[in-house]
Design an enzyme around this catalytic site. Structure first.
Site, PDB file in Angstrom:
ATOM      1  N   TYR A  27       0.797  -1.231   0.000  1.00  0.00           N
ATOM      2  CA  TYR A  27       0.000   0.000   0.000  1.00  0.00           C
ATOM      3  C   TYR A  27       0.830   1.281   0.000  1.00  0.00           C
ATOM      4  O   TYR A  27       0.280   2.368   0.104  1.00  0.00           O
ATOM      5  CB  TYR A  27      -0.945   0.012   1.215  1.00  0.00           C
ATOM      6  CG  TYR A  27      -2.149  -0.885   1.025  1.00  0.00           C
ATOM      7  CD1 TYR A  27      -1.984  -2.245   0.812  1.00  0.00           C
ATOM      8  CD2 TYR A  27      -3.433  -0.379   1.055  1.00  0.00           C
ATOM      9  CE1 TYR A  27      -3.077  -3.072   0.645  1.00  0.00           C
ATOM     10  CE2 TYR A  27      -4.537  -1.200   0.880  1.00  0.00           C
ATOM     11  CZ  TYR A  27      -4.352  -2.546   0.680  1.00  0.00           C
ATOM     12  OH  TYR A  27      -5.438  -3.361   0.508  1.00  0.00           O
ATOM     13  N   LYS A  42       2.531 -15.354   4.631  1.00  0.00           N
ATOM     14  CA  LYS A  42       2.782 -16.316   3.551  1.00  0.00           C
ATOM     15  C   LYS A  42       4.309 -16.406   3.371  1.00  0.00           C
ATOM     16  O   LYS A  42       4.850 -16.163   2.286  1.00  0.00           O
ATOM     17  CB  LYS A  42       2.079 -15.800   2.267  1.00  0.00           C
ATOM     18  CG  LYS A  42       2.057 -16.772   1.107  1.00  0.00           C
ATOM     19  CD  LYS A  42       1.076 -17.906   1.265  1.00  0.00           C
ATOM     20  CE  LYS A  42       1.149 -18.830   0.063  1.00  0.00           C
ATOM     21  NZ  LYS A  42       0.411 -20.089   0.279  1.00  0.00           N
ATOM     22  N   ASP A  79      -3.691 -18.451   3.062  1.00  0.00           N
ATOM     23  CA  ASP A  79      -4.688 -19.267   2.351  1.00  0.00           C
ATOM     24  C   ASP A  79      -5.404 -20.208   3.336  1.00  0.00           C
ATOM     25  O   ASP A  79      -6.628 -20.380   3.273  1.00  0.00           O
ATOM     26  CB  ASP A  79      -4.058 -20.043   1.178  1.00  0.00           C
ATOM     27  CG  ASP A  79      -2.686 -20.607   1.504  1.00  0.00           C
ATOM     28  OD1 ASP A  79      -2.190 -20.361   2.618  1.00  0.00           O
ATOM     29  OD2 ASP A  79      -2.116 -21.299   0.645  1.00  0.00           O
ATOM     30  N   ASP A 102      -6.817  -6.539   4.732  1.00  0.00           N
ATOM     31  CA  ASP A 102      -7.908  -5.950   3.944  1.00  0.00           C
ATOM     32  C   ASP A 102      -8.840  -7.057   3.440  1.00  0.00           C
ATOM     33  O   ASP A 102     -10.062  -7.009   3.600  1.00  0.00           O
ATOM     34  CB  ASP A 102      -7.285  -5.183   2.766  1.00  0.00           C
ATOM     35  CG  ASP A 102      -8.295  -4.306   2.044  1.00  0.00           C
ATOM     36  OD1 ASP A 102      -9.449  -4.227   2.489  1.00  0.00           O
ATOM     37  OD2 ASP A 102      -7.933  -3.709   1.014  1.00  0.00           O
ATOM     38  N   ASP A 156     -12.865  -8.394   5.023  1.00  0.00           N
ATOM     39  CA  ASP A 156     -14.117  -8.474   4.259  1.00  0.00           C
ATOM     40  C   ASP A 156     -14.739  -9.853   4.468  1.00  0.00           C
ATOM     41  O   ASP A 156     -15.947  -9.998   4.655  1.00  0.00           O
ATOM     42  CB  ASP A 156     -13.862  -8.271   2.751  1.00  0.00           C
ATOM     43  CG  ASP A 156     -14.073  -6.812   2.315  1.00  0.00           C
ATOM     44  OD1 ASP A 156     -13.780  -5.915   3.129  1.00  0.00           O
ATOM     45  OD2 ASP A 156     -14.517  -6.583   1.169  1.00  0.00           O
TER      46      ASP A 156
HETATM   47  P1  ATP Z   1     -13.868  -1.199  -1.851  1.00  0.00           P
HETATM   48  O1  ATP Z   1     -12.884  -1.933  -2.684  1.00  0.00           O
HETATM   49  O2  ATP Z   1     -13.762   0.293  -1.948  1.00  0.00           O
HETATM   50  O3  ATP Z   1     -13.926  -1.700  -0.417  1.00  0.00           O
HETATM   51  P2  ATP Z   1     -15.888  -2.897  -3.014  1.00  0.00           P
HETATM   52  O4  ATP Z   1     -15.764  -2.955  -4.478  1.00  0.00           O
HETATM   53  O5  ATP Z   1     -15.345  -4.010  -2.179  1.00  0.00           O
HETATM   54  O6  ATP Z   1     -15.312  -1.493  -2.475  1.00  0.00           O
HETATM   55  P3  ATP Z   1     -18.142  -2.183  -1.517  1.00  0.00           P
HETATM   56  O7  ATP Z   1     -18.513  -0.800  -1.838  1.00  0.00           O
HETATM   57  O8  ATP Z   1     -17.362  -2.419  -0.278  1.00  0.00           O
HETATM   58  O9  ATP Z   1     -17.401  -2.773  -2.749  1.00  0.00           O
HETATM   59  O10 ATP Z   1     -19.451  -3.038  -1.457  1.00  0.00           O
HETATM   60  C1  ATP Z   1     -19.584  -4.380  -1.876  1.00  0.00           C
HETATM   61  C2  ATP Z   1     -21.081  -4.689  -1.942  1.00  0.00           C
HETATM   62  O11 ATP Z   1     -21.590  -4.811  -0.616  1.00  0.00           O
HETATM   63  C3  ATP Z   1     -21.829  -3.552  -2.603  1.00  0.00           C
HETATM   64  O12 ATP Z   1     -22.117  -3.917  -3.913  1.00  0.00           O
HETATM   65  C4  ATP Z   1     -23.076  -3.353  -1.788  1.00  0.00           C
HETATM   66  O13 ATP Z   1     -24.204  -3.875  -2.424  1.00  0.00           O
HETATM   67  C5  ATP Z   1     -22.813  -4.108  -0.488  1.00  0.00           C
HETATM   68  N1  ATP Z   1     -22.704  -3.163   0.623  1.00  0.00           N
HETATM   69  C6  ATP Z   1     -21.559  -2.581   1.086  1.00  0.00           C
HETATM   70  N2  ATP Z   1     -21.831  -1.780   2.119  1.00  0.00           N
HETATM   71  C7  ATP Z   1     -23.162  -1.826   2.320  1.00  0.00           C
HETATM   72  C8  ATP Z   1     -24.062  -1.199   3.251  1.00  0.00           C
HETATM   73  N3  ATP Z   1     -23.636  -0.345   4.191  1.00  0.00           N
HETATM   74  N4  ATP Z   1     -25.367  -1.494   3.154  1.00  0.00           N
HETATM   75  C9  ATP Z   1     -25.824  -2.353   2.241  1.00  0.00           C
HETATM   76  N5  ATP Z   1     -25.048  -2.983   1.340  1.00  0.00           N
HETATM   77  C10 ATP Z   1     -23.726  -2.728   1.358  1.00  0.00           C
END
Ligand code: ATP
Length: 337
Positions: A123, A170, A203, A227, A231
């Site tokens: 990053y 890793k 992994d 990161d 998720d």
């Molecule tokens: P980034 O890489 O910036 O983290 P990303 O491409 O992973 O973004 P996000 O914006 O994090 O995508 O969201 C992924 C999906 O999760 C979105 O398409 C959305 O539908 C859902 N999502 C994320 N946050 C919310 C929220 N607060 N409420 C409802 N749905 C959400």
């Protein structure tokens, strides 16, 4: 009176910000805890209006505040949050994942936190192209690794958890960089004999987060792995819409949802504000700790109970299986405060 700087962000950011402001205003009105909130522009909207994703007045206002709340920003995220983390030396990114009643969690007894190194790894943005190749520098230092490892062990020590730290890396492939990271973590572990220590390849960790998520307590890892894994851990306990995060430094902190700007649902009034409201809960805990203010801890607890109290009554936004709008869901939380 706590001065809060608030980046309202892009995509669903402004909707989430509105929700968090009404929650904080309610606390301000009903509890013995006072806030002054300053709304700030950063991200795609700032780039469009001011030619800079992180305008100087925004940065100055953040530095002049006690703490920062940041809603998600869009395509220019790297020019905002990655820069802020480095400029303010917010070296620890804390991402909790816990199963709560009423949530669609993979298991009922998950209670873990990912402690992600926040300032280096891939990053640092040191990339270039050369003769048909693209090269990125991965930087891992002893200093930052030691700092984050100590943070992880201190977290395990005070948490009411399994007293275990798992270092995720890793090093079988990235022998130098992850070799250094795991070596430093193992060395810091020796100063914490009361905390169990183990290591896991990233992994295997991704797999175990699905297979046996309840076995984790504190995971300490490098920036990119943290990161991705956070998720995943958010989804394991019910979804990104419920996932808060803290960026902690020695003298300052910034709180934000784990997720991004979610442009697919922006402007529809259906985003789940819990991720940002629970980030405010983490902010209150941090203010309580740094200002020795018990009131902050009490209100943080109330706020968390209100969010999950609403969810447990089956009142939910679409992302977690309900039909409520952002506004109605926020009103329900406020009614429980
Ligand atoms: P980034 O890489 O910036 O983290 P990303 O491409 O992973 O973004 P996000 O914006 O994090 O995508 O969201 C992924 C999906 O999760 C979105 O398409 C959305 O539908 C859902 N999502 C994320 N946050 C919310 C929220 N607060 N409420 C409802 N749905 C959400």
């Amino acid at each position: 009176m706590y001065k809060i700087s608030l980046i309202t962000g892009d995509g669903i950011g402004p909707e989430l910000s509105e929700s968090v402001v009404s929650v904080l205003n309610t606390i301000h009105d009903r509890c013995d805890l006072k806030f002054e909130i300053q709304k700030l522009l950063a991200g795609d909207i700032a780039l469009k209006q001011h030619g800079k994703a992180l305008p100087d007045p925004t940065l100055a206002a953040i530095k002049n505040s006690d703490v920062c709340m940041k809603a998600p920003v869009g395509e220019s995220a790297a020019d905002v949050i990655v820069v802020l983390r480095r400029l303010l030396n917010l070296y620890a990114n804390i991402r909790p994942a816990k199963s709560y009643p009423g949530m669609n969690s993979l298991k009922n007894d998950i209670d873990m936190v990912i402690v992600r190194e926040n300032t280096e790894d891939l990053y640092t943005g040191q990339e270039f192209e050369l003769n048909g190749a693209a090269v990125a520098f991965r930087i891992i230092t002893e200093k930052a690794s030691e700092k984050i490892a100590k943070y992880a062990f201190e977290t395990a020590k005070i948490r009411n958890g399994k007293k275990r730290v798992t270092c995720v890396h890793k090093s079988n492939v990235m022998r130098k960089t992850d070799g250094l990271f795991s070596r430093v973590c193992a060395s810091v572990a020796k100063s914490y004999p009361e905390i169990k220590y183990d290591e896991m390849y990233v992994d295997a960790c991704a797999m175990n987060l699905i297979r046996r998520p309840e076995s984790f307590d504190v995971i300490v890892t490098t920036n990119l792995f943290g990161d991705i894994l956070s998720d995943e851990s958010s989804e394991v306990v019910g979804g990104l819409g419920m996932a808060p995060a803290a960026n902690i430094g020695d003298n300052f902190a910034l709180f934000e949802p784990v997720h991004g700007a979610a442009f697919d649902i922006a402007g529809k009034g259906i985003a789940n504000p819990s991720s940002f409201i629970l980030s405010a809960k983490m902010m209150l805990e941090w203010l309580g700790k740094t200002h020795n203010d018990r009131k902050c801890f009490e209100v943080a607890q109330k706020l968390e109970s209100a969010v999950y109290g609403v969810v447990n009554k089956g009142i939910k936004t679409q992302d977690i299986g309900g039909t409520k709008t952002t506004l109605d869901f926020t009103k329900e939380i406020i009614s429980l405060l």
